[in-house]
Design an enzyme around this catalytic site. Structure first.
Site, mmCIF file in Angstrom:
data_model
loop_
_atom_site.group_PDB
_atom_site.id
_atom_site.type_symbol
_atom_site.label_atom_id
_atom_site.label_comp_id
_atom_site.label_asym_id
_atom_site.label_seq_id
_atom_site.Cartn_x
_atom_site.Cartn_y
_atom_site.Cartn_z
ATOM 1 N N GLN A 30 0.840 -1.194 0.000
ATOM 2 C CA GLN A 30 0.000 0.000 0.000
ATOM 3 C C GLN A 30 0.876 1.245 0.000
ATOM 4 O O GLN A 30 1.886 1.303 0.695
ATOM 5 C CB GLN A 30 -0.912 -0.010 1.224
ATOM 6 C CG GLN A 30 -1.902 1.138 1.275
ATOM 7 C CD GLN A 30 -2.735 1.092 2.557
ATOM 8 O OE1 GLN A 30 -2.789 0.076 3.228
ATOM 9 N NE2 GLN A 30 -3.371 2.202 2.885
ATOM 10 N N CYS A 36 -6.340 0.454 1.882
ATOM 11 C CA CYS A 36 -5.963 -0.901 2.295
ATOM 12 C C CYS A 36 -7.050 -1.900 1.901
ATOM 13 O O CYS A 36 -6.765 -3.070 1.641
ATOM 14 C CB CYS A 36 -5.722 -0.949 3.800
ATOM 15 S SG CYS A 36 -7.165 -0.546 4.817
ATOM 16 N N HIS A 207 -8.336 -1.906 9.819
ATOM 17 C CA HIS A 207 -7.414 -2.147 8.706
ATOM 18 C C HIS A 207 -7.814 -3.456 8.036
ATOM 19 O O HIS A 207 -8.094 -4.445 8.716
ATOM 20 C CB HIS A 207 -5.995 -2.229 9.271
ATOM 21 C CG HIS A 207 -4.915 -2.295 8.243
ATOM 22 N ND1 HIS A 207 -4.721 -1.331 7.285
ATOM 23 C CD2 HIS A 207 -3.952 -3.225 8.029
ATOM 24 C CE1 HIS A 207 -3.683 -1.660 6.532
ATOM 25 N NE2 HIS A 207 -3.197 -2.812 6.955
ATOM 26 N N ASN A 239 -1.000 -8.399 5.717
ATOM 27 C CA ASN A 239 -1.196 -6.971 5.906
ATOM 28 C C ASN A 239 -0.803 -6.250 4.617
ATOM 29 O O ASN A 239 0.313 -6.429 4.122
ATOM 30 C CB ASN A 239 -0.308 -6.496 7.072
ATOM 31 C CG ASN A 239 -0.545 -5.045 7.434
ATOM 32 O OD1 ASN A 239 -1.023 -4.253 6.618
ATOM 33 N ND2 ASN A 239 -0.205 -4.679 8.653
ATOM 34 N N TRP A 241 0.260 -3.472 4.109
ATOM 35 C CA TRP A 241 1.457 -2.635 4.236
ATOM 36 C C TRP A 241 2.730 -3.421 3.914
ATOM 37 O O TRP A 241 3.789 -2.840 3.742
ATOM 38 C CB TRP A 241 1.563 -2.080 5.668
ATOM 39 C CG TRP A 241 0.496 -1.087 6.001
ATOM 40 C CD1 TRP A 241 -0.288 -0.399 5.124
ATOM 41 C CD2 TRP A 241 0.101 -0.674 7.304
ATOM 42 N NE1 TRP A 241 -1.159 0.427 5.798
ATOM 43 C CE2 TRP A 241 -0.935 0.284 7.158
ATOM 44 C CE3 TRP A 241 0.506 -0.987 8.602
ATOM 45 C CZ2 TRP A 241 -1.558 0.903 8.234
ATOM 46 C CZ3 TRP A 241 -0.109 -0.371 9.678
ATOM 47 C CH2 TRP A 241 -1.129 0.562 9.498
#
Length: 614
Positions: A30, A36, A207, A239, A241
């Site tokens: 991301q 997200c 998230h 995740n 990220w």
């Protein structure tokens, strides 16, 4: 969003490619956009080759070829499922950058661009990148697959404390994953401060995570593991990220992995690095996570080895009009005077019992920043069990058997077991007067013949003058029967003894059904199995031209060759009485008054001279 420049992908590196060493969830990171939800959906998509090839069609032809640079046109072609159709989206290769680095979604490899290009194409669908700042993972999963998204509230289902419910949910999640469905999850944030707050265990609130695998993991080593057959319910997540992982039991470097053989760890792809992907037990998952999204791919191919569903797709609109008979924006059932003015769709369940999936989707209201983001309407639907021969719109509420939640989401979903019969779906907005377009999808095991009820009453035609027009409408509700004539062990019906006091010994149950006949129209109920006191609970609706003609209700026993008559009643309905209930003795065929047969039948009649009253 800050100041950035658009650069062609060839300007960002020497050897650009759509894919480097294939495609995987690890390709996505991301960027500086709060999307997200989209990146998590992309991570799930990357694990399913058959799915991402629909979104990125003809990818080999679109790939940069150093040997044929003249074939490169600087454009890319993607496809998304939007409101019931696969939509083509074409973009150029210019991507937003700062200091020659991608600002938004990017890959681990600096020369891999599929994720950034898919993100740009998706932003084009919504109008701009900014429109992707905040959204719903379920929407992206459906846009990537054309599937049906089912939200699961883990708190409401008490999954953390109810072991039986948790095990049942795991089997559902495993089934969706094994059949190529996409799954996402999140931990609900209750305050603004909670958004993207990191818990002590490493998980992040508010998230979206992508579920990348679901497994029953065998514990132990060697033959001992095989013979013990002890398996742990496990789920793997990522995740968006690309970092910040779960640090509890079964995290990448935890000692729990010593309970699993090296070959099992390799098969599961366990790596000790902060790449954003991690395993948890399903028990721990249900302790921490609050929301789960299951995007099912509904199989409609008869060539598949898996269950094949029959799909019906209906397009409709909520349109506000002053005329009550033409208004189609009546609001939810709280608004009793207008609720039945909404669109209505009838469908049949033709099995004794069938699992029905229903998805209602409203047309997206997201817009460009100049116009402001459009808010979704709060939508939902109710399901009513109606007369077996219902052909015209409902004008009075029937038996409500199910209903969805009402939420300002793009889609609402319901999975429900329904008994054989005819049903009406009423899709609505929560408040009356709100307008919009919607898509209704109904999935059943056998064809349901779903269609819209558009007429309020029988239409007048050129034959009406000669044949007459209905003067009354009558609803016949057959509730139940008591003490029907039984059969012996040979399947023969028992006769009464001479004194008509009791049946002969060894009387057994029968398989009865009802036929309602009115002015030549017949309605037949499903068969009730192995009973002499059946609860029929079925209705028929009749528009009558001859008010003085009786309504015949006959009961039969279902046999292998020839069905057996068990008795009948004949009723006459008075329109002056709004509702009449009768419990009548069954009679033989004929007009004699002393020819009673065993048993009684309870029937409720509603008759009106206004054809739009029922």
């Amino acid at each position: 969003m800050g100041i950035f420049l658009f650069a062609q992908w060839k300007e960002l590196c020497e050897d650009p490619h759509l894919f480097v060493d294939g495609i995987s969830a690890h390709d996505l990171h991301q960027g500086q956009l709060g999307n997200c939800w989209f990146v998590a959906a992309c991570s799930s998509l990357a694990s399913r080759e058959s799915l991402w090839q629909k979104v990125i069609p003809d990818w080999k032809e679109q790939e940069w070829d150093t040997e044929k640079p003249e074939s490169y046109a600087g454009i890319f072609h993607f496809r998304f499922w939007r409101f019931g159709e696969w939509v083509d989206v074409v973009i150029d290769d210019r991507l937003p950058t700062v200091d020659n680095q991608l600002v938004y979604c990017h890959s681990n490899d600096s020369n891999e661009f599929w994720s950034a290009l898919v993100e740009k194409a998706y932003a084009k669908v919504y109008g701009c990148y900014e429109a992707l700042d905040g959204g719903n993972t379920a929407d992206a999963l459906v846009d990537f697959t054309g599937g049906v998204s089912e939200p699961v509230d883990l708190l409401e289902g008490q999954m953390a404390t109810d072991e039986a419910a948790r095990n049942q949910l795991f089997e559902r999640v495993l089934k969706v994953h094994n059949r190529d469905g996409l799954i996402s999850c999140s931990i609900r944030a209750t305050t603004i401060e909670d958004m993207e707050a990191r818990l002590d265990c490493g998980l992040v609130k508010g998230h979206a995570y992508a579920v990348t695998d679901v497994k029953k993991v065998r514990l132990g080593h060697g033959l001992l593991a095989f013979f013990k057959s002890e398996k742990l319910h496990m789920i793997r997540m990522r995740n968006p990220w690309g970092e910040k992982e779960w640090s509890g039991p079964w995290s990448d470097s935890s000692e729990e992995w010593n309970k699993v053989s090296k070959s099992e760890r390799e098969k599961l792809g366990v790596t000790v690095q902060d790449d954003g992907e991690f395993w948890m037990t399903f028990d721990d998952f249900c302790q921490y996570f609050t929301d789960l999204i299951l995007c099912r791919l509904i199989n409609t191919s008869y060539l598949s080895i898996h269950k094949t569903w029959e799909e019906e797709v209906m397009r409709g609109s909520w349109v506000h009009r002053q005329d009550p008979l033409r208004n189609r924006a009546g609001g939810c059932i709280n608004h009793k005077t207008t609720f039945l003015q909404n669109p209505q769709y009838v469908f049949d369940v033709k099995k004794v019992e069938d699992e029905v999936l229903i998805c209602l989707q409203q047309k997206e209201k997201r817009a460009t920043p100049k116009e402001g983001k459009g808010e979704n309407l709060a939508i939902g639907f109710d399901i009513h069990r109606v007369e077996l021969n219902r052909k015209y719109r409902m004008h009075s509420a029937q038996q409500k058997v199910a209903g969805s939640i009402y939420i300002n989401s793009r889609c609402v979903f319901l999975r429900k077991e329904l008994k054989e019969g005819r049903y009406v779906i009423i899709p609505t907005t929560f408040d009356p007067g709100q307008q919009g377009d919607f898509l209704l999808r109904v999935f059943t095991d056998v064809p349901s013949d779903c269609k819209e009820l558009s007429l309020d009453e029988p239409p007048q035609t050129c034959w009406t003058g000669m044949c007459g027009y209905p003067q009354l409408v009558t609803q016949v509700h057959v509730l139940n029967a008591e003490g029907l004539q039984g059969q012996d062990s040979n399947g023969e019906l028992h006769c009464l003894n001479p004194h008509k006091q009791r049946l002969l010994p060894k009387a057994q149950a029968v398989d009865p059904y009802v036929i309602i006949t009115c002015e030549g129209e017949r309605v037949r109920s499903p068969v009730q199995k192995d009973t002499r006191c059946p609860s029929f609970d079925i209705k028929g609706l009749f528009y009558r031209k001859k008010p003085k003609e009786g309504i015949h209700i006959e009961i039969y026993n279902k046999n292998m060759i020839v069905d057996t008559f068990l008795g009948q009643v004949i009723l006459f309905s008075d329109p002056n009485e709004r509702q009449e209930q009768h419990t009548l003795h069954l009679r033989d065929k004929g007009s004699r008054q002393d020819n009673d047969l065993p048993g009684t039948l309870t029937v409720r009649l509603i008759t009106s001279t206004t054809l739009t009253n029922i």
